[in-house]
Design a protein around this motif. Structure first.
Motif, short mmCIF file in Angstrom:
data_model
loop_
_atom_site.label_atom_id
_atom_site.label_comp_id
_atom_site.label_asym_id
_atom_site.label_seq_id
_atom_site.Cartn_x
_atom_site.Cartn_y
_atom_site.Cartn_z
N VAL A 264 0.84 -1.20 0.00
CA VAL A 264 0.00 0.00 0.00
C VAL A 264 0.87 1.25 0.00
O VAL A 264 0.59 2.22 -0.71
CB VAL A 264 -0.96 -0.01 1.20
N ARG A 265 1.94 1.22 0.78
CA ARG A 265 2.84 2.38 0.81
C ARG A 265 3.42 2.65 -0.58
O ARG A 265 3.44 3.80 -1.04
CB ARG A 265 3.98 2.12 1.81
N ILE A 266 3.89 1.61 -1.24
CA ILE A 266 4.46 1.77 -2.58
C ILE A 266 3.40 2.27 -3.56
O ILE A 266 3.67 3.15 -4.40
CB ILE A 266 5.06 0.43 -3.06
N ALA A 267 2.19 1.75 -3.44
CA ALA A 267 1.12 2.17 -4.35
C ALA A 267 0.79 3.65 -4.15
O ALA A 267 0.57 4.38 -5.14
CB ALA A 267 -0.12 1.31 -4.12
N LEU A 268 0.73 4.10 -2.92
CA LEU A 268 0.47 5.52 -2.66
C LEU A 268 1.59 6.39 -3.22
O LEU A 268 1.33 7.44 -3.83
CB LEU A 268 0.31 5.76 -1.16
N GLN A 269 2.83 5.96 -3.01
CA GLN A 269 3.97 6.73 -3.50
C GLN A 269 3.92 6.82 -5.03
O GLN A 269 4.10 7.91 -5.61
CB GLN A 269 5.27 6.06 -3.06
N ASN A 270 3.65 5.70 -5.69
CA ASN A 270 3.62 5.69 -7.15
C ASN A 270 2.45 6.50 -7.70
O ASN A 270 2.60 7.23 -8.69
CB ASN A 270 3.54 4.25 -7.66
N ALA A 271 1.29 6.38 -7.06
CA ALA A 271 0.12 7.12 -7.54
C ALA A 271 0.33 8.62 -7.40
O ALA A 271 -0.04 9.41 -8.28
CB ALA A 271 -1.12 6.68 -6.78
N ALA A 272 0.95 9.02 -6.30
CA ALA A 272 1.23 10.44 -6.11
C ALA A 272 2.20 10.95 -7.17
O ALA A 272 2.00 12.03 -7.75
CB ALA A 272 1.81 10.67 -4.71
N SER A 273 3.22 10.15 -7.46
CA SER A 273 4.19 10.55 -8.48
C SER A 273 3.52 10.67 -9.84
O SER A 273 3.79 11.61 -10.61
CB SER A 273 5.32 9.52 -8.51
N GLU A 274 2.64 9.72 -10.16
CA GLU A 274 1.95 9.74 -11.45
C GLU A 274 1.09 10.99 -11.61
O GLU A 274 0.87 11.46 -12.74
CB GLU A 274 1.09 8.50 -11.59
N HIS A 275 0.61 11.52 -10.50
CA HIS A 275 -0.25 12.71 -10.57
C HIS A 275 0.50 13.99 -10.20
O HIS A 275 -0.12 15.02 -9.92
CB HIS A 275 -1.47 12.51 -9.67
N GLY A 276 1.82 13.91 -10.19
CA GLY A 276 2.64 15.09 -10.00
C GLY A 276 2.63 15.66 -8.59
O GLY A 276 2.85 16.87 -8.42
N VAL A 277 2.40 14.81 -7.60
CA VAL A 277 2.35 15.28 -6.22
C VAL A 277 3.60 14.81 -5.48
O VAL A 277 3.80 13.60 -5.29
CB VAL A 277 1.10 14.76 -5.49
N ALA A 278 4.45 15.73 -5.09
CA ALA A 278 5.67 15.39 -4.36
C ALA A 278 5.34 15.11 -2.89
O ALA A 278 4.49 15.78 -2.30
CB ALA A 278 6.68 16.53 -4.45
N GLY A 279 5.99 14.12 -2.34
CA GLY A 279 5.75 13.79 -0.94
C GLY A 279 6.32 12.43 -0.60
O GLY A 279 7.01 11.80 -1.41
N THR A 280 5.99 11.95 0.59
CA THR A 280 6.54 10.70 1.08
C THR A 280 5.43 9.85 1.69
O THR A 280 4.62 10.35 2.48
CB THR A 280 7.60 10.95 2.16
N ALA A 281 5.41 8.58 1.33
CA ALA A 281 4.46 7.63 1.91
C ALA A 281 5.13 6.92 3.09
O ALA A 281 6.26 6.44 2.96
CB ALA A 281 3.99 6.63 0.87
N LEU A 282 4.42 6.84 4.21
CA LEU A 282 4.96 6.27 5.43
C LEU A 282 4.09 5.12 5.91
O LEU A 282 2.85 5.22 5.91
CB LEU A 282 5.01 7.33 6.54
N ASP A 283 4.71 4.05 6.35
CA ASP A 283 4.01 2.93 6.97
C ASP A 283 4.18 3.08 8.48
O ASP A 283 5.29 2.94 9.01
CB ASP A 283 4.62 1.61 6.48
N LEU A 284 3.10 3.39 9.18
CA LEU A 284 3.18 3.75 10.60
C LEU A 284 2.33 2.80 11.45
O LEU A 284 1.29 2.33 11.02
CB LEU A 284 2.67 5.17 10.81
#
Length: 299
Positions: A264-284
Motif C-alpha cells: 500500500v505504501r508503494i502504491a500511494l507513492q507511485n500514484a502520487a508521483s503519477e499525478h505530480g504530487v511530491a511527498g513521502t508515503a509512510l508505513d506507521l
C-alpha cells in the motif's frame, strides 16, 4: 526533577467521522521539561509554525484552570510530526503543553479534565482525544460536555500515510465545506459512520472501504486536493481495507493489515508521483498508548 513527555500524531475524521473520530499514529512531538522555580518559561526548539506557542498555551491553560501561576521552566521541543498536513501537529503541541503544566504543578488534573480543556481550546475533540489517549478515539460534544470513548481495534492495523510536501491550513480546508448538505448525503454519512465504528471494533475490516466513503467533506476538499480519489483508489487496489483524507488534508490515510502495508505504501507513492504530487508515503503503527510522561529523573 526534569522529565519528558511524548505525544503522538493523529489522523482525524477517518472518512465520515467529521470532527468526532481520530486515530493516533506513530509520529511524535516530545518536550523535555526542566523546572526553574521563580524564572519565566523558556522555550527552545525548531519553528513548528505555532506549535511552540501551542505548547505554552497548553501549559498556561492548565495553570489557569487550577488557579495557580504559570510554573517557571525550561522547555525543549522536538517533533517529527509534519505541520499543516492533517496529522494533528497542533493538537499534539497543545496536549504536550498541558501534560507538562500538569506535571509541574503536581498533577492536579486527571486525563478527563485535561481532555475537556483541550477540547475547549481546539473547538473539537477528535485529534486531542487521540493524542491524549491513543488508539481510535470517539469524542462527541454533548449538552453537558465532551464524551470520550475509546474504540478498541479487533485486530492490528497499520496506518499508511502519504504526506505531500505541500501544506494546507485547516481553516482553508474548512472554508470549502458547505454549511448544509443534501439530506441523502447526510443519511449516507450517518450510516457509514455507524458502519465504520462497528467494522473497527468487531473486526469486519472488509467493510472499511464502504465505511470510509465520506460525502460530507471529502468531495468538496477534493477540489483543492484533486489527487485524493486517485490515491484512495490506488491504496484500495494495493490491498488497503479503506482510505480517506487525513484530517483536513492534504495527507491521505490508508488502513491496512500489517502484511499488506508495504504494498500500500508503494502504491500511494507511485500514484502520487503519477499525478505530480511530491511527498513521502509512510508505513506507521497505530499508537495505542497516547500521550505520556517518558522519563522522570533527578538532576
Amino acid at each position: 526533577m526534569s522529565f519528558s513527555v511524548r505525544v503522538p500524531a493523529s489522523s482525524a475524521n477517518l472518512g465520515p467521522g467529521f470532527d468526532i473520530l481520530a486515530i493516533a499514529v506513530g509520529l511524535y512531538l516530545e518536550v523535555d521539561a526542566e523546572p526553574a522555580e521563580g524564572e519565566p518559561v523558556v522555550l527552545e526548539g525548531p519553528d513548528l509554525r505555532g506549535g511552540g506557542d501551542l505548547v505554552l498555551d497548553g501549559l498556561r491553560r492548565v495553570a489557569s484552570a487550577v488557579g495557580r501561576p504559570c510554573p517557571g521552566c525550561r522547555l525543549r521541543v522536538r517533533s517529527d510530526i509534519p505541520v499543516a498536513r492533517g496529522l494533528g501537529s497542533s493538537a499534539a503541541a497543545l496536549v504536550a503543553g498541558m501534560l507538562v503544566g500538569n506535571r509541574l504543578l503536581g498533577d492536579p488534573l486527571d486525563r478527563a479534565a485535561l481532555l475537556r480543556l483541550a477540547c475547549e481550546a481546539e473547538g473539537h475533540g477528535d485529534n486531542v482525544a487521540a493524542a491524549l489517549y491513543g488508539g481510535v478515539a470517539l469524542a462527541v460534544p454533548t449538552a453537558t460536555g465532551w464524551l470520550y470513548r475509546p474504540l478498541k481495534l479487533a485486530r492490528p492495523l497499520r496506518a499508511v500515510v502519504f504526506v505531500p510536501e505541500q501544506t494546507a491550513l485547516t481553516r482553508e480546508a474548512r472554508a470549502v465545506v458547505p454549511e448544509s448538505v443534501p439530506r441523502a448525503d447526510a443519511v449516507a454519512n450517518a450510516a457509514r459512520c455507524a458502519l465504520l465504528v462497528l467494522a473497527l471494533v468487531e473486526g469486519h475490516f472488509e467493510h472499511l472501504a464502504e465505511a470510509m466513503d465520506d460525502r460530507l467533506h471529502q468531495p468538496y476538499r477534493a477540489r483543492i486536493f484533486p489527487y485524493l480519489p486517485h490515491l484512495i483508489a490506488a491504496a484500495r487496489e494495493a490491498g488497503a481495507y479503506g482510505a480517506c483524507l487525513s484530517g483536513a488534508g492534504p495527507s491521505v490515510l490508508a488502513l491496512a493489515e500489517p502484511a499488506a502495508a508495504e504494498a500500500v505504501r508503494i502504491a500511494l507513492q507511485n500514484a502520487a508521483s503519477e499525478h505530480g504530487v511530491a511527498g513521502t508515503a509512510l508505513d506507521l503503527p497505530v499508537e495505542a498508548d497516547g500521550a505520556r510522561v517518558l522519563t522522570a529523573t533527578r538532576q
